[in-house]
Design a protein around this motif. Structure first.
Motif, PDB file in Angstrom:
ATOM      1  N   HIS A  39       2.425  -1.812  -5.706  1.00  0.00           N
ATOM      2  CA  HIS A  39       1.310  -1.669  -6.647  1.00  0.00           C
ATOM      3  C   HIS A  39       1.434  -0.373  -7.438  1.00  0.00           C
ATOM      4  CE1 HIS A  39      -3.288  -2.674  -6.997  1.00  0.00           C
ATOM      5  NE2 HIS A  39      -2.703  -2.593  -8.175  1.00  0.00           N
ATOM      6  N   ALA A  72       0.388  -6.014  -9.471  1.00  0.00           N
ATOM      7  CA  ALA A  72      -0.601  -6.748  -8.675  1.00  0.00           C
ATOM      8  C   ALA A  72      -0.736  -8.161  -9.228  1.00  0.00           C
ATOM      9  CB  ALA A  72      -1.943  -6.027  -8.707  1.00  0.00           C
ATOM     10  N   PHE A 125       3.819  -8.057  -0.348  1.00  0.00           N
ATOM     11  CA  PHE A 125       3.225  -7.061  -1.242  1.00  0.00           C
ATOM     12  C   PHE A 125       2.839  -5.834  -0.424  1.00  0.00           C
ATOM     13  CE2 PHE A 125      -0.101  -5.095  -3.809  1.00  0.00           C
ATOM     14  CZ  PHE A 125       0.453  -5.179  -5.088  1.00  0.00           C
ATOM     15  N   ASP A 166       0.550  -2.563  -0.733  1.00  0.00           N
ATOM     16  CA  ASP A 166      -0.527  -2.054  -1.591  1.00  0.00           C
ATOM     17  C   ASP A 166      -0.786  -0.582  -1.307  1.00  0.00           C
ATOM     18  OD1 ASP A 166      -2.481  -2.312  -3.561  1.00  0.00           O
ATOM     19  OD2 ASP A 166      -4.061  -2.641  -2.088  1.00  0.00           O
ATOM     20  N   ARG A 184      -1.920   3.011  -2.804  1.00  0.00           N
ATOM     21  CA  ARG A 184      -2.706   3.510  -3.944  1.00  0.00           C
ATOM     22  C   ARG A 184      -2.470   5.021  -4.073  1.00  0.00           C
ATOM     23  NH1 ARG A 184      -4.410   0.774  -7.574  1.00  0.00           N
ATOM     24  NH2 ARG A 184      -2.203   1.087  -7.633  1.00  0.00           N
ATOM     25  N   HIS A 185      -2.938   5.598  -5.150  1.00  0.00           N
ATOM     26  CA  HIS A 185      -2.373   6.911  -5.482  1.00  0.00           C
ATOM     27  C   HIS A 185      -3.361   8.000  -5.848  1.00  0.00           C
ATOM     28  CE1 HIS A 185       1.416   4.941  -5.093  1.00  0.00           C
ATOM     29  NE2 HIS A 185       0.998   3.997  -5.906  1.00  0.00           N
ATOM     30  N   TYR A 235      -6.122   4.598   3.729  1.00  0.00           N
ATOM     31  CA  TYR A 235      -5.779   3.217   3.350  1.00  0.00           C
ATOM     32  C   TYR A 235      -4.256   3.041   3.335  1.00  0.00           C
ATOM     33  CZ  TYR A 235      -5.625  -1.004   0.389  1.00  0.00           C
ATOM     34  OH  TYR A 235      -5.384  -2.259  -0.112  1.00  0.00           O
ATOM     35  N   ARG A 247      -2.683   2.700   6.770  1.00  0.00           N
ATOM     36  CA  ARG A 247      -2.843   1.361   7.373  1.00  0.00           C
ATOM     37  C   ARG A 247      -1.882   0.368   6.714  1.00  0.00           C
ATOM     38  NH1 ARG A 247      -8.307   2.916   7.397  1.00  0.00           N
ATOM     39  NH2 ARG A 247      -8.821   1.727   5.529  1.00  0.00           N
ATOM     40  N   ARG A 248      -1.755   0.468   5.401  1.00  0.00           N
ATOM     41  CA  ARG A 248      -0.867  -0.475   4.705  1.00  0.00           C
ATOM     42  C   ARG A 248       0.599  -0.259   5.109  1.00  0.00           C
ATOM     43  NH1 ARG A 248      -4.186  -4.425   3.842  1.00  0.00           N
ATOM     44  NH2 ARG A 248      -5.326  -4.430   1.875  1.00  0.00           N
TER      45      ARG A 248
END
Lengths: 381, 427
Positions: A100, A106, A129, A131, A133-134, A143, A146-147
């Motif tokens: 992502h 996405a 996928f 995911d 985030r930044h 997050y 966990r991903r």
């Protein structure tokens, strides 16, 4: 061919093939299993730890097939991935992992998932996928952890087992060797007697994301040992903006005599410059490294990226910041006014070159003049 | 064409009344803005936090719709271009920024007060950049929510049956955790920087009022879907829902939705219809054509064709309802899947297909939508789709004459036979 007997040109040719024709390279390479990667924040160390071989894919200029997918809302690069997958071009890959790093990816994942549900995708490669985030916030970091753990579990299942910390640390150590070598390469590339054309540098940077790590390192070490200097002709450029899907923008700049000495797009070193310290939590270290990289085009708050570009251009000895933007990279258009203001403040020349990928890029005349030295005092516009 | 000649004829008193009250509300916000900060938020942001904190907020896309209706889009887009920003990307989110940059003193309703804070979800890279650029231009705080993805390969398709109550079972818990944490961070910022006083008890009240409001939308949608001829068209339901939706979670919003429902029900009971000679039932897939709402009614007189569906009412009916004991987590569940519902394959296309059947749709006009899977599903069901590549608030991308020609030809060639079969079958 990448051993000590190969000439620098032969080595560069092989690196360029890996960098810009990754599928062709997979067909002739001996390692594997292969995982196609779309997006630049897939923690590939997890794949390496599982004995898989990550291969960063590029958009393929197959406009006629892409047109069949009109209405998907995909840009031409993402649409070309759909077209390539549907027509079986990715059959040599065992898995396809999308990340992502931009919103378009996405959508690409959702489209492929729906085509798979409708039974319109080939069975290979299998789709996943990641995911990450930044935003620089604790919530996003949690997050991402966990991903990353979930991705490691998934990859472990692919390989019928569980990845251990030792597996992961070994993979991180392996990629750290590449990261350190790339830093050495970056220094050599910036030297006043730069031994590499811009396109050569891009091939080295891109091949690192495709070739088997040890083979890549052997090739680059041989290259650094064997290449002589080339006197610079044109200005030193810092390239910002879209990640090149092919070498044509750099080739066009080379043909005018310019030297790209650094860049902030995803083939550059910005995300790969620092070795990862795995400590006793290698997955946490990967989440941190891939979730919060330094400012990259399209990610950071507007001013932060612009200031970084000014600082990085100065550090690289660049006299001009050239934004090379694919027209479909819409978010970059919103960044340019901020970048332009920052460049003005920093007293650095700046230009924006917009390219309608996959069409052949043509350097606009004002930029060509600037490179030729005809208008060295041009201000950013 | 002048603004007056593009005015549609509303059949509902509530639509006219809402517009009048919206103007009064905006004047009050402008007055209050002189003394306390306001926020500017995207439609997909959790407005409920601002309402529970007592902070006035204006919705970016509502402001864009007003600018468009007042024929300010061209000037706004020119101002964006002159400043170096794109004028062909994210227009629906960026018109207000352009209007501010134009600074011509011709803003409708006295103009947008300068916000102290902007907020939205990073649904696209461009939409986030618009908010950031806007905040940078005016020195405001910008708070963005991450847009997250459910990486599972197999997802529940009939989300509309389950999200209101079963959202903890349907939605990915990691995505909810992230948004809850972001909401907590936003609340802290709103309290500190805007001098607000957020209360979770107040949020619980807001959520309850919002659900009441949304239940009224659901009843209204069901009435329109099952009534042939339709009691009202999108000319009324689009503005009536759009305006009241942005008062979601207040008694004003709840009462407006209730009034809309009651007036529609009265029309059904009285046998009143949007078009007395309804022949064709149409779906408008895409954002509202705010600068020319009369266009929708052109086809009523020419073809007996009524636009009975738009996303505005149906999304309010299906997409927002959430029940749960934890107000923050329940609020997160409202916004985590919003982009999938509206624009992403699997969820949006399945929903469009279901809504077309529910509303007994004969044909679909899709303007500026990423509609590949929706069009496929609808066409496979025998419902023709006309796809138009245009942007609702960008007058350079479409013309009234062109749209009328395209849609008329489509109705003649493809939709009329479908509608005739439906009428013959007694549906």
């Amino acid at each position: 061919m990448t051993g000590s007997n190969a000439s620098p040109d032969q080595i560069l040719s092989r690196l360029a093939r890996a960098a810009f024709d990754p599928l062709g390279w997979v067909e002739t390479a001996a390692s594997g299993p292969y995982v196609g990667v779309v997006g630049f924040d897939v923690p590939t160390e997890i794949l390496v730890a599982a004995g898989l071989h990550p291969v960063q894919l590029r958009g393929a200029p197959i406009a006629a097939t892409v047109a069949d997918f009109d209405g998907l809302g995909l840009d031409p690069v993402a649409a070309s991935h759909v077209a390539s997958f549907v027509r079986g071009d990715y059959a040599a890959l065992d898995y396809l992992v999308i990340s992502h790093d931009r919103s378009m990816n996405a959508k690409l994942f959702y489209v492929l998932r729906e085509l798979a549900r409708l039974g319109e995708l080939p069975q290979r490669p299998r789709l996943a996928f990641v995911d990450l985030r930044h935003m620089p916030r604790p919530a996003t970091s949690a997050y991402n952890r966990r991903r990353v753990h979930q991705f490691a579990e998934l990859v472990g299942r692919w390989c019928g087992g569980t990845l251990t910390d030792v597996d992961l640390q070994r993979a991180i150590d392996e990629t750290n060797l590449t990261r350190r070598l790339l830093r050495s390469f970056e220094a050599a590339r910036r030297s006043p007697e730069a031994p590499f054309r811009s396109t050569d540098a891009l091939a080295v940077l891109g091949a690192a994301q495709v070739m088997e790590p040890a083979e890549f390192r052997r090739a680059v070490v041989s290259l650094l040992d064997g290449v002589g200097g080339r006197p610079e002709r044109g200005p030193r450029l810092y390239v910002s903006g879209s990640t090149p899907e092919d070498p044509r923008p750099y080739q066009a700049l080379d043909s005018l005599g310019a030297v790209v000495v650094s860049e902030d797009h995803d083939l550059g070193l910005r995300r790969r410059a620092e070795p990862i310290e795995p400590g006793d939590d290698p997955l946490g270290a990967l989440a941190s490294a891939y979730g919060t990289p330094p400012p990259v085009a399209g990610w950071e708050p507007l001013g932060a990226r612009a200031r970084h570009a000014v600082d990085a251009a100065r550090a690289a000895g660049a006299t001009v910041v050239l934004e090379v933007r694919y027209l479909h990279d819409r978010a970059l258009g919103w960044e340019w006014p901020s970048m332009r203001r920052e460049l003005l403040r920093g007293g650095i020349d700046g230009r924006s070159w917009q390219i309608p990928w996959p069409e052949a890029p043509e350097v606009p005349e004002p930029i060509a003049s600037l490179i030729a030295g005809g208008d060295a005092q041009m201000s950013p516009r | 064409m002048s603004e007056a000649s593009r005015r549609s004829t509303k059949v509902l008193a509530v639509t006219t009344d809402l517009n009048r009250r919206q103007r009064e509300w905006f004047a009050e916000v402008r007055e209050r803005a002189a003394e306390r900060p306001i926020a500017l938020v995207n439609a997909d942001a959790p407005h409920e936090v601002f309402r529970a904190a007592g902070v006035d907020y204006v919705v970016v896309q509502w402001w864009s719709s007003l600018l468009s209706a007042k024929q300010r889009a061209s000037a706004s887009l020119s101002a964006l271009r002159e400043r170096g920003y794109p004028d062909d990307d994210e227009q629906y989110s960026a018109l207000g920024l352009g209007e501010m940059l134009a600074g011509a003193g011709e803003e409708p309703w006295g103009g947008l007060p300068r916000p102290a804070m902007l907020s939205g979800v990073v649904t696209t890279d461009g939409s986030a950049r618009v908010l950031e650029a806007w905040a940078q231009e005016i020195g405001a705080t910008c708070f963005l929510f991450e847009s997250t993805v459910d990486p599972r390969l197999d997802v529940e398709r009939r989300w509309w049956d389950r999200l209101a109550h079963d959202w903890p079972l349907v939605l990915d818990p990691d995505r909810l955790d992230l948004m809850v944490a972001e909401l907590e961070e936003l609340i802290g910022i709103v309290d500190r920087r805007l001098g607000a006083d957020f209360s979770v008890d107040r949020l619980a009240e807001v959520m309850a009022l919002a659900n009441e409001q949304l239940e009224y939308y659901r009843r209204t949608r069901d009435l329109i879907a099952t009534s042939v001829p339709a009691p009202v068209s999108v000319v009324d339901t689009m503005p009536a829902t759009m305006v009241s939706q942005w008062h979601r979670g207040s008694s004003v919003g709840r009462d407006a939705a209730k009034a809309l429902y009651e007036e529609v029900r009265a029309r059904v009971e009285a046998g009143q219809s949007a078009c007395a000679d309804e022949q064709i039932r149409l779906m408008w897939l895409g954002r509202g054509l705010w600068s020319d709402m009369a266009l929708y009614q052109h086809f009523e007189t020419e073809f007996g064709a009524v636009f009975v569906w738009s996303m505005y009412l149906s999304l309010a009916a299906d997409g927002y309802l959430r029940y749960g004991d934890d107000p923050l987590r329940t609020l997160a569940s409202r916004f985590v899947p919003m982009i999938e519902i509206l624009r992403m394959p699997t969820w949006s296309s399945a929903w469009h297909d279901k809504e077309a059947q529910l509303h007994q749709i004969d044909g679909v006009i899709s303007l500026g939508e990423e509609d590949y899977f929706s069009a496929r599903a609808l066409e496979a069901r025998g419902i023709p789709v006309l796809r138009i590549g245009a942007t609702n608030v960008d007058p350079r991308t479409w013309s009234r004459r062109g749209l009328i020609e395209q849609i008329s030809r489509f109705l003649d060639d493809r939709v009329a036979p479908v509608a005739a079969r439906r009428r013959e079958s007694g549906r």
